[in-house]
Enzyme design. Structure first.
Site, PDB file in Angstrom:
ATOM      1  N   GLU A  69       0.814  -1.220   0.000  1.00 50.97           N
ATOM      2  CA  GLU A  69       0.000   0.000   0.000  1.00 50.97           C
ATOM      3  C   GLU A  69       0.852   1.276   0.000  1.00 50.97           C
ATOM      4  OE1 GLU A  69      -2.956  -0.537   3.089  1.00 50.97           O
ATOM      5  OE2 GLU A  69      -3.930  -2.122   1.932  1.00 50.97           O
TER       6      GLU A  69
ATOM      7  N   GLU B 132      -4.099  -9.159  -1.423  1.00 56.70           N
ATOM      8  CA  GLU B 132      -4.710  -9.000  -0.095  1.00 56.70           C
ATOM      9  C   GLU B 132      -6.191  -8.654  -0.201  1.00 56.70           C
ATOM     10  OE1 GLU B 132      -2.596  -6.536   2.825  1.00 56.70           O
ATOM     11  OE2 GLU B 132      -4.547  -5.953   3.621  1.00 56.70           O
TER      12      GLU B 132
END
Length: 473
Positions: free
Chosen positions: A192, A294
């Site tokens: 991220e 994810e």
């Protein structure tokens, strides 16, 4: 047609083999085009975190083994693609780094000893149970704070002067795990890179910064250390931002040389698959991997032994409270099992070749998580009573991971009933797996057609069904 049909449904079926069907009422056609091939499957699975390892260590040996068999054994999900974290993440017991000494630019004090306590034993045990083996992708949430411009675990950027040290860090990590008998298949550059609201471990990159780091530091460093076979995945965040990243990563032969592919997450929306973004990413780099690394039911404390909740429109995510007004429509209440099945089917039908869930196991609180960022895992445990709860999400994942194997080819599907979601893949042994999601409150009857072979089948209301067609059809 000779088929094996497995169903999981809101009425209580859990990977139940069906032989008798209610075929009353109108039917629609689902036609499989086995000669029309798309991407090659890398695998399906979940993630090893320190939190999962800690929770499993608190169970009796029998229950711990049962769960690992359920995920990695031949009788279970047969996970084939997994992920873990480099240094700590929010699903760790504390914040830690393998290079804690400030200014240690040659990483003379580098050590993975912290992982030897819980994480490495868990991965090794899973490897022992898995007869086919599995690939492992590792992701850092942040570099050590002393390498960053804000000197903090959360947010900030990697200082340019430490690009060589951070690249060396990856090489040392890969070598240390290899020495433990755990070969790492791939790494993502950063979990991220847009950040996560400055809540837990994170480090920011722009597409240009990440590409510069990979092109001039990480790629050459791994190459020089005899680790060129390690797959490097860029981005590793939500799909809405995908175009901006792949445009930079794959702009030239030089920029794309060391990138094996792109990693993505699902958190931008509770229902949108972003097919345009996925197709764009494939079109710009058709020879590269595109892996979902994810996904989870986030911002929820797990419901304990309440299957009905996982089949009902009661779950919310971070966007329910925090999304901007113009994006709230992307975050309605949703059905957890539908979200998983919808997303995996949508990904497979839009060039994604691998799909990884987040924590394999959590406790009844949805942790442990040092930031108290509670989430749901497919398997929930109560260490105090040594009880295990396999949620409907677990069975949903098995419908894909057990029956669509690595090196399978996604194949063409045509359907008449738009309310049914369908995907299909041809396995290396030439068997074909068809996965169907029925979100309606009524059964659906359909005729499955493969070449000249046909079979009339029904799927229960609120159900996921895998149809396995042997190679001799």
């Amino acid at each position: 047609m000779n088929t094996e049909i497995i169903e999981t449904s809101a009425d209580g079926k859990k990977l139940q083999k069906l032989e008798v069907f209610d075929l009353s009422g109108e039917s629609s056609l689902i036609e499989i085009h086995s000669s029309k091939e798309f991407q090659t499957i890398t695998g399906f699975g979940g993630s090893f975190t320190e939190s999962s390892a800690h929770v499993l260590s608190q169970l009796s040996p029998e229950k711990r083994s049962e769960i690992l068999e359920a995920y990695f054994g031949d009788s279970g999900a047969k996970y084939s693609l997994t992920r873990t974290h480099i240094n700590s993440c929010d699903f760790s017991l504390s914040q830690y780094s393998y290079a804690p000494v400030p200014g240690d630019i040659h990483l003379e004090n580098f050590s993975i000893d912290k992982d030897r306590e819980l994480l490495i034993p868990l991965i090794k045990d899973a490897m022992t149970i898995s007869s086919d083996g599995f690939k492992l992708i590792s992701s850092p949430w942040t570099a050590p704070p002393w390498m960053k411009d804000n000197q903090d675990w959360v947010g900030g950027k990697l200082l340019k002067e430490h690009y060589p040290t951070w690249a060396l860090f990856f090489a040392k990590y890969l070598a240390a795990y290899q020495a433990e008998g755990i070969p790492i298949w791939g790494v993502t550059v950063e979990n991220e890179p847009h950040g996560n609201g400055n809540n837990w471990e994170s480090m920011h990159y722009s597409p240009e910064e990440m590409t510069e780091f990979v092109q001039h530091h990480l790629g050459p460093t791994l190459e020089n250390n005899g680790q060129a076979a390690i797959k490097i995945f860029g981005y590793d965040q939500n799909r809405a931002g995908l175009k901006d990243w792949v445009d930079v990563m794959f702009a030239t032969g030089e920029s794309s040389k060391y990138f094996a592919g792109t990693a993505i997450h699902w958190y931008e929306s509770t229902y949108e698959v972003f097919p345009e973004a996925l197709n764009y990413a494939h079109a710009i780099a058709p020879d590269k991997y595109l892996i979902q690394t994810e996904a989870c039911v986030d911002a929820e404390v797990p419901k304990w032994k309440d299957d009905a909740w996982y089949w009902s429109k009661e779950a919310t995510d971070w966007g329910w409270d925090w999304a901007p007004e113009d994006e709230k429509y992307l975050h309605p209440k949703y059905v957890p099992t539908y979200r998983y099945a919808r997303d995996i089917i949508g990904c497979l039908n839009n060039w994604v070749d691998g799909w990884i869930d987040w924590n394999i196991v959590l406790d009844r609180q949805g942790g442990p998580n040092w930031f108290k960022n509670w989430c749901v895992a497919p398997v929930i445990v109560d260490p105090a009573s040594d009880e295990v709860y396999y949620t409907p999400i677990y069975y949903t994942l098995v419908h894909f991971s057990k029956y669509i194997r690595p090196r399978a080819k996604v194949i063409g599907v045509e359907k008449e009933d738009d309310s049914l979601l369908v995907t299909a893949a041809k396995n290396p042994d030439k068997s074909i797996a068809v996965v169907i999601l029925n979100q309606d409150m009524e059964k659906k009857v359909f005729e499955l057609k493969l070449g000249e072979e046909k079979q009339l089948i029904s799927i229960s209301p609120q159900a996921i069904q895998t149809i396995l067609i042997p190679s001799n059809n």
